[in-house]
Motif scaffolding. Structure first.
Motif, PDB file in Angstrom:
ATOM      1  N   TYR A  38      -1.619  11.197  16.817  1.00  0.00           N
ATOM      2  CA  TYR A  38      -1.616  11.175  15.384  1.00  0.00           C
ATOM      3  C   TYR A  38      -0.372  11.616  14.660  1.00  0.00           C
ATOM      4  O   TYR A  38       0.158  12.751  14.838  1.00  0.00           O
ATOM      5  N   TYR A  39       0.192  10.649  14.036  1.00  0.00           N
ATOM      6  CA  TYR A  39       1.451  10.739  13.585  1.00  0.00           C
ATOM      7  C   TYR A  39       1.479  11.202  11.857  1.00  0.00           C
ATOM      8  O   TYR A  39       0.768  10.449  10.996  1.00  0.00           O
ATOM      9  N   ASN A  40       2.332  11.847  11.708  1.00  0.00           N
ATOM     10  CA  ASN A  40       2.562  12.543  10.353  1.00  0.00           C
ATOM     11  C   ASN A  40       1.354  13.220   9.649  1.00  0.00           C
ATOM     12  O   ASN A  40       0.708  12.772   8.443  1.00  0.00           O
ATOM     13  N   PHE A  41       0.780  14.311  10.509  1.00  0.00           N
ATOM     14  CA  PHE A  41      -0.425  15.051   9.841  1.00  0.00           C
ATOM     15  C   PHE A  41      -0.001  15.826   8.647  1.00  0.00           C
ATOM     16  O   PHE A  41      -0.707  16.251   7.761  1.00  0.00           O
ATOM     17  N   PHE A  83       1.153   9.378   2.451  1.00  0.00           N
ATOM     18  CA  PHE A  83       2.413   8.474   2.203  1.00  0.00           C
ATOM     19  C   PHE A  83       2.130   7.429   3.328  1.00  0.00           C
ATOM     20  O   PHE A  83       2.178   6.259   3.156  1.00  0.00           O
ATOM     21  N   TYR A  84       2.227   7.895   4.790  1.00  0.00           N
ATOM     22  CA  TYR A  84       2.129   7.034   5.818  1.00  0.00           C
ATOM     23  C   TYR A  84       1.541   8.055   7.100  1.00  0.00           C
ATOM     24  O   TYR A  84       2.065   9.087   7.019  1.00  0.00           O
ATOM     25  N   HIS A  85       0.916   7.256   7.792  1.00  0.00           N
ATOM     26  CA  HIS A  85       0.320   7.919   8.830  1.00  0.00           C
ATOM     27  C   HIS A  85      -0.283   6.983   9.834  1.00  0.00           C
ATOM     28  O   HIS A  85      -0.689   5.723   9.505  1.00  0.00           O
ATOM     29  N   THR A 107      -4.086   1.593  30.860  1.00  0.00           N
ATOM     30  CA  THR A 107      -4.702   1.379  29.799  1.00  0.00           C
ATOM     31  C   THR A 107      -5.603   0.513  29.662  1.00  0.00           C
ATOM     32  O   THR A 107      -5.393  -0.959  30.071  1.00  0.00           O
ATOM     33  N   VAL A 108      -6.694   0.583  29.207  1.00  0.00           N
ATOM     34  CA  VAL A 108      -7.798  -0.436  29.106  1.00  0.00           C
ATOM     35  C   VAL A 108      -8.206  -0.978  27.829  1.00  0.00           C
ATOM     36  O   VAL A 108      -8.840  -2.005  27.495  1.00  0.00           O
ATOM     37  N   GLU A 109      -7.929  -0.086  26.834  1.00  0.00           N
ATOM     38  CA  GLU A 109      -8.306  -0.432  25.491  1.00  0.00           C
ATOM     39  C   GLU A 109      -7.169   0.436  24.433  1.00  0.00           C
ATOM     40  O   GLU A 109      -7.104   1.445  24.948  1.00  0.00           O
ATOM     41  N   SER A 110      -7.048  -0.216  23.404  1.00  0.00           N
ATOM     42  CA  SER A 110      -6.114   0.675  22.441  1.00  0.00           C
ATOM     43  C   SER A 110      -6.316   0.063  21.162  1.00  0.00           C
ATOM     44  O   SER A 110      -6.692  -1.032  20.990  1.00  0.00           O
ATOM     45  N   ARG A 111      -6.130   0.885  20.368  1.00  0.00           N
ATOM     46  CA  ARG A 111      -6.220   0.663  18.871  1.00  0.00           C
ATOM     47  C   ARG A 111      -5.588   1.712  18.013  1.00  0.00           C
ATOM     48  O   ARG A 111      -5.103   2.788  18.577  1.00  0.00           O
ATOM     49  N   THR A 112      -5.470   1.394  16.563  1.00  0.00           N
ATOM     50  CA  THR A 112      -4.629   2.062  15.561  1.00  0.00           C
ATOM     51  C   THR A 112      -5.609   2.144  14.334  1.00  0.00           C
ATOM     52  O   THR A 112      -6.137   1.181  13.831  1.00  0.00           O
ATOM     53  N   GLU A 113      -5.698   3.561  13.936  1.00  0.00           N
ATOM     54  CA  GLU A 113      -6.570   3.623  12.792  1.00  0.00           C
ATOM     55  C   GLU A 113      -5.739   4.419  11.543  1.00  0.00           C
ATOM     56  O   GLU A 113      -4.805   5.113  11.927  1.00  0.00           O
ATOM     57  N   LYS A 114      -6.045   4.005  10.404  1.00  0.00           N
ATOM     58  CA  LYS A 114      -5.516   4.826   9.193  1.00  0.00           C
ATOM     59  C   LYS A 114      -6.596   5.051   8.194  1.00  0.00           C
ATOM     60  O   LYS A 114      -7.577   4.532   8.151  1.00  0.00           O
ATOM     61  N   CYS A 115      -6.663   6.287   7.641  1.00  0.00           N
ATOM     62  CA  CYS A 115      -7.676   6.577   6.467  1.00  0.00           C
ATOM     63  C   CYS A 115      -6.943   7.242   5.439  1.00  0.00           C
ATOM     64  O   CYS A 115      -6.288   8.429   5.553  1.00  0.00           O
ATOM     65  N   TYR A 116      -6.765   6.488   4.327  1.00  0.00           N
ATOM     66  CA  TYR A 116      -6.237   6.932   3.252  1.00  0.00           C
ATOM     67  C   TYR A 116      -7.191   7.364   1.961  1.00  0.00           C
ATOM     68  O   TYR A 116      -6.818   7.599   1.176  1.00  0.00           O
ATOM     69  N   GLY A 117      -8.340   7.376   2.418  1.00  0.00           N
ATOM     70  CA  GLY A 117      -9.323   7.884   1.455  1.00  0.00           C
ATOM     71  C   GLY A 117      -9.982   6.359   0.931  1.00  0.00           C
ATOM     72  O   GLY A 117      -9.475   5.216   0.693  1.00  0.00           O
ATOM     73  N   GLY A 123       0.777  -1.129  -0.075  1.00  0.00           N
ATOM     74  CA  GLY A 123       0.145  -0.041   0.018  1.00  0.00           C
ATOM     75  C   GLY A 123       0.520   1.053  -0.018  1.00  0.00           C
ATOM     76  O   GLY A 123       0.569   2.342  -0.625  1.00  0.00           O
ATOM     77  N   LEU A 124       2.087   1.245   0.854  1.00  0.00           N
ATOM     78  CA  LEU A 124       2.925   2.342   0.864  1.00  0.00           C
ATOM     79  C   LEU A 124       3.432   2.701  -0.476  1.00  0.00           C
ATOM     80  O   LEU A 124       3.480   3.908  -0.955  1.00  0.00           O
TER      81      LEU A 124
END
Length: 400
Positions: A303-306, A311-313, A326-336, A3-4
């Motif tokens: 939020y990394y790389n605003f 390219f990547y975030h 910490t009781v819950e964690s997640r990572t999201e990405k939105c490229y369109g 994807g990158l």
């Protein structure tokens, strides 16, 4: 990883646009100055937009204008003395993209508006808030679209990060950190960012992003500059090579309002911009910084790389309990999605700009009040560092 590579390929090789509408010709764009940013900010995005064409380029040097036109397939190249005005006088130009040095934003945006052109204006809008107010007032008077190009805000990744905070799942914001900085060696001494007379300085460049993002996520303007310190050098005594500023932002209304004037009514946001981050351990090059960290009552968002999310975030969300565990964690990405997958921030911005010019409702907009508020607080940060705001333009624009 695939994807990158796909997103990088799309950035430098935009797909062909859909067939243009037969009801009206595409908007013709003229570019003032053959600035390096033009490739990423307007040339590549325009290649995949069916309703625009870059029709003209103007540069102070004819050879440079010709080279730019040849490289990008631009029909007209204006160069030499009076080139910018010749482009503005071209009756076939509908829109002007202005990426000139900061000190020239006011003069050439006002001249473009006086010539009846819509303007996509690189940030910061101008060197002073008075100039910014005049530009937007003139655009409204002329019935023209003027947009300050804070492209990050048009990308779905930033909008998703904002939606998470707005949802309330993490509670009220308690503090914020925003950083945009590059390592030493990335910018040469000759770079216009180090020229005071051209509106240089890290707050004017990278710092204006940090301030804008903080305001966007807080849904408010700051109420006070709590502290601000600037790093300078004898080579550039009036330029902030790096600035760290902490601003107080108002908290959102809650059920139990604290007493008026209480610190409990605000939260601190620390903004860092830097042109020359020092190496780690004296010899390991520093990493580019482009992130925002928001600490809330019940967790944290990172939020990394605003700045370059296409390219990547990633958006990291952590929920905590009453003891801070910490009781819950997640990572999201939105490229369109769909055909918009991998679109750059600038491509999303161009889509919104064209929609606005065509009388449609854009999916996002950066309002005149946003631009005015941002430059007002840039001025206040500079005042707090004792460097003072950048010099105002002395240009007089006929018809403005």
């Amino acid at each position: 990883m695939i994807g990158l590579f796909k997103r990088i390929y799309h950035e430098f090789h935009p797909p062909a646009p859909a067939a243009p509408s037969e009801s009206s010709p595409p908007l013709r764009i003229g570019v003032l100055g053959a600035a390096n940013i033009a490739a990423m900010a307007i040339m590549r995005p325009a290649q995949s937009h069916p309703d625009v064409v870059v029709h003209a380029i103007a540069a102070r040097d004819q050879a440079r204008a010709d080279a730019f036109a040849s490289k990008w397939g631009v029909a007209r190249a204006y160069g030499g003395e009076g080139a910018y005005q010749k482009l503005l006088d071209d009756p076939e130009i509908d829109v002007v993209y202005n990426p000139l040095p900061n000190a020239l934003h006011y003069e050439w945006t006002m001249r473009a508006l006086a010539a009846g052109k819509h303007v996509l204006l690189e940030k910061p809008s101008a060197d002073t808030s008075d100039e910014t107010r005049k530009m937007f007032a003139f655009a409204e008077q002329k019935g023209l679209v003027l947009l300050e190009a804070f492209h990050y805000a048009f990308h779905p990744a930033f909008q998703r990060a904002k939606a998470i905070l707005d949802s309330g799942e993490l509670g009220d914001i308690q503090s914020m950190e925003v950083s945009l900085a590059v390592p030493a060696g990335a910018l040469k001494d000759s770079d216009i960012r180090f020229k005071y007379e051209l509106g240089g300085g890290s707050v004017m460049d990278m710092g204006c992003y940090c301030l804008s993002i903080a305001r966007d996520l807080a849904h408010a303007a700051p109420v006070k500059v709590l502290s601000a310190s600037a790093e300078t050098s004898s080579a550039f005594p009036k330029i902030d090579i790096g600035t760290t500023a902490t601003l107080a932002f108002p908290k959102r209304e809650s059920a139990a309002e604290p007493p008026a004037g209480s610190d409990a009514q605000t939260f601190p946001a620390t903004l860092q911009s830097h042109f020359r981050l020092p190496p780690r351990l004296g010899f390991i090059p520093a990493m580019i910084q482009a992130h925002v960290k928001v600490t809330c009552e019940r967790g944290e968002l990172f939020y990394y790389n605003f700045a370059w999310p296409s390219f990547y975030h990633y958006i990291s969300v952590k929920k905590t309990d009453g003891q801070g565990r910490t009781v819950e964690s997640r990572t999201e990405k939105c490229y369109g999605e769909g055909e918009k997958y991998g679109w750059s921030t600038y491509r999303f911005q161009l889509e919104a700009f064209v929609d606005k010019v065509r009388g449609r409702t854009p999916q996002h907009w950066y309002s005149p009040s946003d631009s005015i508020t941002n430059i007002e607080w840039i001025e206040r940060i500079y005042e707090a560092t004792d460097l003072g705001p950048r010099p105002a333009s002395t240009a007089q624009v006929f018809g403005a």
